[in-house]
Design a protein around this motif. Structure first.
Motif, PDB file in Angstrom:
ATOM      1  N   ASN A 191       0.820  -1.232   0.075  1.00 35.24           N
ATOM      2  CA  ASN A 191       0.026   0.007   0.041  1.00 35.24           C
ATOM      3  C   ASN A 191       0.773   1.295  -0.035  1.00 35.24           C
ATOM      4  O   ASN A 191       0.751   2.307  -0.661  1.00 35.24           O
ATOM      5  CB  ASN A 191      -0.832  -0.163   1.305  1.00 35.24           C
ATOM      6  N   ARG A 192       1.819   1.364   0.838  1.00 37.44           N
ATOM      7  CA  ARG A 192       2.909   2.377   0.974  1.00 37.44           C
ATOM      8  C   ARG A 192       3.444   2.524  -0.410  1.00 37.44           C
ATOM      9  O   ARG A 192       3.794   3.773  -0.743  1.00 37.44           O
ATOM     10  CB  ARG A 192       3.752   2.205   2.136  1.00 37.44           C
ATOM     11  N   LEU A 193       3.884   1.362  -0.825  1.00 37.39           N
ATOM     12  CA  LEU A 193       4.743   1.396  -2.392  1.00 37.39           C
ATOM     13  C   LEU A 193       3.695   1.892  -3.270  1.00 37.39           C
ATOM     14  O   LEU A 193       4.025   2.623  -4.176  1.00 37.39           O
ATOM     15  CB  LEU A 193       5.291  -0.202  -2.468  1.00 37.39           C
ATOM     16  N   ARG A 194       2.412   1.544  -3.305  1.00 44.83           N
ATOM     17  CA  ARG A 194       1.369   2.238  -4.195  1.00 44.83           C
ATOM     18  C   ARG A 194       1.148   3.550  -4.387  1.00 44.83           C
ATOM     19  O   ARG A 194       1.103   4.322  -5.148  1.00 44.83           O
ATOM     20  CB  ARG A 194       0.174   1.326  -3.949  1.00 44.83           C
ATOM     21  N   ASP A 195       1.064   4.062  -2.946  1.00 40.73           N
ATOM     22  CA  ASP A 195       0.954   5.422  -2.739  1.00 40.73           C
ATOM     23  C   ASP A 195       2.106   6.335  -3.313  1.00 40.73           C
ATOM     24  O   ASP A 195       1.975   7.290  -3.952  1.00 40.73           O
ATOM     25  CB  ASP A 195       0.792   5.817  -1.458  1.00 40.73           C
ATOM     26  N   ALA A 196       3.332   5.794  -3.118  1.00 44.81           N
ATOM     27  CA  ALA A 196       4.510   6.360  -3.670  1.00 44.81           C
ATOM     28  C   ALA A 196       4.463   6.332  -5.222  1.00 44.81           C
ATOM     29  O   ALA A 196       4.998   7.371  -5.598  1.00 44.81           O
ATOM     30  CB  ALA A 196       5.695   5.732  -3.107  1.00 44.81           C
ATOM     31  N   ALA A 197       4.088   5.294  -5.734  1.00 48.29           N
ATOM     32  CA  ALA A 197       4.181   5.180  -7.307  1.00 48.29           C
ATOM     33  C   ALA A 197       3.050   6.208  -7.548  1.00 48.29           C
ATOM     34  O   ALA A 197       3.163   6.656  -8.686  1.00 48.29           O
ATOM     35  CB  ALA A 197       3.692   3.732  -7.572  1.00 48.29           C
TER      36      ALA A 197
END
Lengths: 180, 174
Positions: free
Chosen positions: B35-41
């Motif tokens: 989720n965190r990586l998706r937000d960053a992406a």
């Protein structure tokens, strides 16, 4: 009520119950954990796929946009803007000299002769007009006529030139104003 | 089943429960991480899209203004000292006076352009020198009159001397 079980049997029974309770609890915990894991798994898979998709899109965008190309575009546009500003600054006075000369000639009273005109364009443009006159009244009339023009902010006679007025020589300085 | 067997079952069940909790914790951790990586992406994509739009509009603007920029550059391009002097002499010829070149020097530079100052002088009737002034003011170049002195030759003469300082914008310093 008397306990009919012996101490040893009682211990075995208690251990058995404890085992049952623990086993039951463990089964409940395991089942809850597995159900929760299964419930979370689709969300995890969806988020993971979305993340991978976004990252591949970002990579595609990054590859499609050439930073050096956009910098070149920006540089040529900035260069053009600076050129326009420089040329505008240089050309904004165009027509002012012709207008100045026309104003100086048209507003000159009868009998007053202009011998020289000096013009300097700096932050504040200045014009120095000198010549000969038949009377001081002509100089005053000329000053009033020039002051009335929107070309000048101020029109005056330099103190150093006041003495010459008696000899029929006039000097007038005019400065600033719209269009100059 | 013996007591030992029942205890072993409890221990095995406990181990399985521990494993299940571990799996759940792992999935929660990984989901959070993803989720965190998706937000960053997503944030990166928003920035990339904004940059893409910006560079796209820059490219369009650069393409749409290409001809105008060429015309703009032509105002100051190919202006060497010879061509500038020629312009001034031509103005003199039109006004009917001979123009003398008194000095050529470098002026104050602009950010992207250089400047050259040409001082000229001429003698003629008032109408001629006034005409010369008017022509010099509107030369087909990025130029302006920064100073001029107009003076009658003497009290009785019909001739006037004029000295004009003209500032030209040029590409290269002389």
């Amino acid at each position: 009520m008397a306990n009919l079980l012996s101490v040893e049997q009682l211990r075995i029974r208690r251990t058995e119950y404890t085992n049952r309770i623990l086993t039951g609890s463990f089964i409940i915990i395991a089942a809850a954990s597995l159900i929760a894991s299964l419930a979370l798994l689709p969300a995890y898979i969806l988020i993971r796929f979305e993340r991978i998709s976004l990252e591949s899109q970002n990579q595609a965008i990054a590859e499609s946009v050439s930073l050096s190309e956009s910098n070149t575009d920006r540089d040529v546009l900035i260069d053009a803007r600076k050129r326009i500003e420089a040329i505008d600054k240089t050309l904004h006075n165009t027509g002012a000299v012709a207008l100045l000369m026309r104003t100086l000639i048209e507003r000159r009273p009868e009998g007053l002769r202009i011998q020289s005109v000096q013009f300097t364009s700096r932050e504040k443009n200045t014009t120095r007009i000198s010549g000969t006159m038949e009377s001081r009244a002509q100089m005053q009339e000329y000053i009033a006529a020039l002051s009335a023009s929107s070309l000048f902010d101020s029109v005056s006679v330099p103190v150093s030139a006041l003495a010459d007025a008696a000899d029929g020589i006039f000097v007038i300085t005019a400065s600033g104003g719209t269009g100059l | 089943m013996s007591m030992i067997g029942k205890t072993s079952v409890t221990i095995a069940t406990g181990a399985f429960a521990l494993f299940s909790v571990g799996v759940f914790a792992f999935i929660v951790f990984e989901t959070n991480n993803e989720n965190r990586l998706r937000d960053a992406a997503m944030a990166t994509q928003a920035q990339s899209s904004a940059r893409d739009a910006y560079t796209g509009s820059l490219r369009i603007l650069a393409r749409d203004t290409a001809e105008s920029r060429l015309a703009l550059r032509a105002i100051t391009a190919d202006r060497d000292v010879v061509s500038l002097i020629q312009l001034l002499e031509d103005a003199g010829a039109i006004a009917g006076v001979k123009v003398f070149i008194d000095a050529v020097s470098s002026g104050e530079d602009e950010e992207v352009l250089q400047s050259a100052v040409v001082s000229i002088s001429a003698t003629g009737s008032f109408n001629q020198v006034n005409h010369l002034l008017s022509l010099v003011e509107v030369l087909p170049a990025a130029s302006s009159i920064t100073h001029f002195e107009l003076e009658r030759e003497n009290a009785t003469s019909q001739n006037w001397n004029v000295q004009i300082r003209v500032r030209f914008l040029v590409e290269d310093e002389f």
